[in-house]
Scaffold this active site. Sequence first.
Site, mmCIF file in Angstrom:
data_model
loop_
_atom_site.group_PDB
_atom_site.id
_atom_site.type_symbol
_atom_site.label_atom_id
_atom_site.label_comp_id
_atom_site.label_asym_id
_atom_site.label_seq_id
_atom_site.Cartn_x
_atom_site.Cartn_y
_atom_site.Cartn_z
ATOM 1 N N TYR A 1 18.155 -18.187 3.101
ATOM 2 C CA TYR A 1 17.811 -17.751 4.267
ATOM 3 C C TYR A 1 18.308 -18.977 5.375
ATOM 4 C CZ TYR A 1 13.583 -14.751 3.485
ATOM 5 O OH TYR A 1 12.727 -13.808 3.071
ATOM 6 N N GLU B 1 7.370 -18.077 4.280
ATOM 7 C CA GLU B 1 6.426 -19.318 4.374
ATOM 8 C C GLU B 1 6.893 -20.441 5.283
ATOM 9 O OE1 GLU B 1 5.821 -16.324 2.412
ATOM 10 O OE2 GLU B 1 6.886 -17.691 1.019
ATOM 11 N N ASN C 1 14.240 -8.967 8.341
ATOM 12 C CA ASN C 1 13.452 -9.376 6.905
ATOM 13 C C ASN C 1 12.212 -8.630 6.817
ATOM 14 O OD1 ASN C 1 13.538 -10.958 4.404
ATOM 15 N ND2 ASN C 1 11.417 -11.635 5.137
ATOM 16 N N GLU C 2 12.072 -7.593 5.811
ATOM 17 C CA GLU C 2 10.717 -6.652 5.633
ATOM 18 C C GLU C 2 10.077 -6.232 6.959
ATOM 19 O OE1 GLU C 2 8.103 -9.385 3.455
ATOM 20 O OE2 GLU C 2 9.075 -8.775 1.565
ATOM 21 N N GLU D 1 13.853 -9.471 -3.793
ATOM 22 C CA GLU D 1 12.804 -10.321 -4.102
ATOM 23 C C GLU D 1 12.205 -10.164 -5.301
ATOM 24 O OE1 GLU D 1 10.326 -11.755 -0.851
ATOM 25 O OE2 GLU D 1 12.050 -11.985 0.641
ATOM 26 N N TYR E 1 6.266 -22.937 -5.795
ATOM 27 C CA TYR E 1 6.438 -21.895 -6.139
ATOM 28 C C TYR E 1 6.223 -21.102 -7.620
ATOM 29 C CZ TYR E 1 7.113 -17.091 -4.036
ATOM 30 O OH TYR E 1 7.187 -16.018 -3.236
#
Length: 653
Positions: free
Chosen positions: A79, A125, A183-184, A264, A329
């Site tokens: 990103y 996030e 994005n989404e 993803e 993560y």
Amino acid sequence: MSPLGASTMLLLLLLLLFGQSLSAPRSFSVDYQGDCFRKDGEKFRYISGSIHYSRIPRAYWKDRLLKMYMAGLNAIQTYIPWNFHEESPGRYNFSGDRDVGHFLQLAQDIGLLVILRPGPYICAEWDMGGLPAWLLNKQKIVLRSSDPDYIAAVDKWMGKLLPMIKPYLYQNGGPIITVQVENEYGSYFACDYNYLRHLTKLFRSHLGEEVVLFTTDGAGLNYLKCGSIQDLYATVDFGPGGNVTAAFEAQRHAEPHGPLVNSEYYAGWLDNWGTHHSVVSSAAVAKSLNEILAMGANVNLYMFIGGTNFGYWNGANEPYSSQPTSYDYDAPLTEAGDLTDKYFAIREVIKMYRKIPEGPIPPTTPKYAYGAVGMKKLQTISDALEKLSFSGPVKSMYPQTFTELNQAFGYVLYRTTLPVTCSTPTPLSSPLNGVHDRAYVSVDGVAVGILERYKAITVNVTGKAGSQVDILVENMGRINYGSGINDFKGLVSNMTLGRDTLTGWTMYSLSIDEAVSRGLLGEKERKPTAPPQPAALSLPAFYGGSFIIPNGIPDLPQDTYIKLPKWRKGQVWINGFNLGRYWPARGPQVTLFVPANILSTAAPNNVTVLELEEAPCSSGPCTVEFTNTPILNATVTSHYKQHRRLFAKDDLL
Ligand SMILES: *[C@@H]1O[C@H](CO)[C@@H](O)[C@H](O)[C@H]1NC(C)=O
Ligand SMILES: *[C@@H]1O[C@H](CO)[C@@H](O)[C@H](O)[C@H]1NC(C)=O
Ligand SMILES: *[C@@H]1O[C@H](CO)[C@@H](O)[C@H](O)[C@H]1NC(C)=O
Ligand SMILES: *[C@@H]1O[C@H](CO)[C@@H](O)[C@H](O)[C@H]1NC(C)=O
Ligand SMILES: *[C@@H]1O[C@H](CO)[C@@H](O)[C@H](O)[C@H]1NC(C)=O
Ligand SMILES: *[C@@H]1O[C@H](CO)[C@@H](O)[C@H](O)[C@H]1NC(C)=O
């Protein structure tokens, strides 16, 4: 054979021998008939992993990329956070840890292709999903829509960014094979097709007609409905453990032909303060990965390495719950880039589908336990106000937000006085839940309580009329997902005392990072009469200490972790570098990653801690500890649970 025929033959032969490598243009495209990508005309499938350069010190980019290459990946996905590069309007930063061009070049040098996700919104996030907080200067702005104020800012930013990216496109000799738009978007309420169409035109105008542009949405028709439009190749995202065939059926509704792509594939999951540390089993990740690859699909593992939310970069979920400093993560490479069992399990699966590179895998970096470092109290925030508030205070009748005060991150001190004498405990409240996000309250220099968004809207106070009320407000990170991303910080609504609205505020924007790195926070000359503090809480204050790295030991400095036993909540810097927030009292994160590149062997290393609640120093000496083992999974009482997005049958309805 005529002479002409002979020379034509020769030319053909030469073309066959050399032509391809000399002159065949580099190309990357979607093959709708063949249900695949084509790279230089050949059928191509990527096996990629996510890595965010903004979460890894530049000094470690190469190490992490090499480990990804050695796992058998042929691509990475990253990103670009807009707010990381344009912290104030028109002031761009692409240097040091923000040098995305250098990152792209390293990926290419190592042999990795790049799937680029330049936003403008990225979720991730990351504070406000990557959107700069200064967009909120227009109070009513509708982010991620055709709102003219938003579009004007996006056009300007993309007009800067995309021309820089263009030379790195695959067809221009670079590593970037595909570029994601937004994005989404299908998960966002606005469902503004004109906005997506505008972005498509904008991306095409800067990057050209040839580049493959794509979108990513949850693997469900309800997401794809507002997330996908013509001319952007629709891909999906979903985690392990579900029905892979059914999840790709969702993509097939939007794209009946072309390559299957999971953009993803969740190799782990995020944490929030106050929840248990998320873990996803290697076996589950390996199993579904195998199914995805067996279908011939393209996949990106999110995250392959999570890294760290240094400074103030973490985001938050709704209802408000912020994410910790670590973005480990539970990924195949840890926050610190360490190899894990999951890494090797994934490598074994990839091995069944493509030849993986031979040779040594870069080893896990050694960690060093530098031990305990004694800390001394320096000054409280209010002692140091002059050094912290360069621009001086702002006065107004009612409280102003961070945005109005022109401050993006960190802390603002709101000061007023008690308008009446409160001889019995009187509620000081934010009735509209307007403390964004946590506030440390004191009256006449005595800490009296903590306010927290959605958790505590009242503290009781006592005191004479005219007593000074200090409310230090912490921005704990902006919401990065959902309809609440216009997340104003500070006191965003009025405070009341009993039934009266408090007025007459003096507000101090605090430039703490600057004061710390300029070494302005020395030890205070002791005033003999500091008011006694109730044992449970003390005034927000700075503490300092230093440690020397012995030069007799080879290969130092090495990475380490800082642990703050019995400290409660705050922010920590080493040599002026903001490592992030600590909050062991809430967890699950207990240690913070300290990369070796910020440590020095030439001078003592300076540790600065801003403790907001109560340092363990009141009853004598106190320490922080440098250890070689991370703790990210301390037991917590769970307040809030974010569920991993599994594909569900009703997603197809
Ligand atoms: C740009 O960002 C780098 C990396 O964070 C930082 O070291 C540098 O000081 C910044 N430059 C400016 C002008 O703010
Ligand atoms: C997975 O989904 C496919 C397509 O919807 C279906 O045919 C198959 O039976 C499902 N498999 C399982 C194990 O549920
Ligand atoms: C404030 O004091 C009142 C009266 O003593 C008590 O009922 C209330 O629980 C207190 N509120 C808080 C937040 O401590
Ligand atoms: C505070 O209250 C005043 C008077 O009612 C109002 O004008 C003002 O908008 C309020 N401020 C905030 C931040 O809510
Ligand atoms: C730590 O602070 C001291 C005193 O200000 C300074 O001399 C030293 O250079 C600092 N250390 C580092 C590594 O910057
Ligand atoms: C945290 O993780 C470590 C290492 O995996 C494990 O040994 C420990 O038991 C875990 N602790 C908790 C509280 O889950």
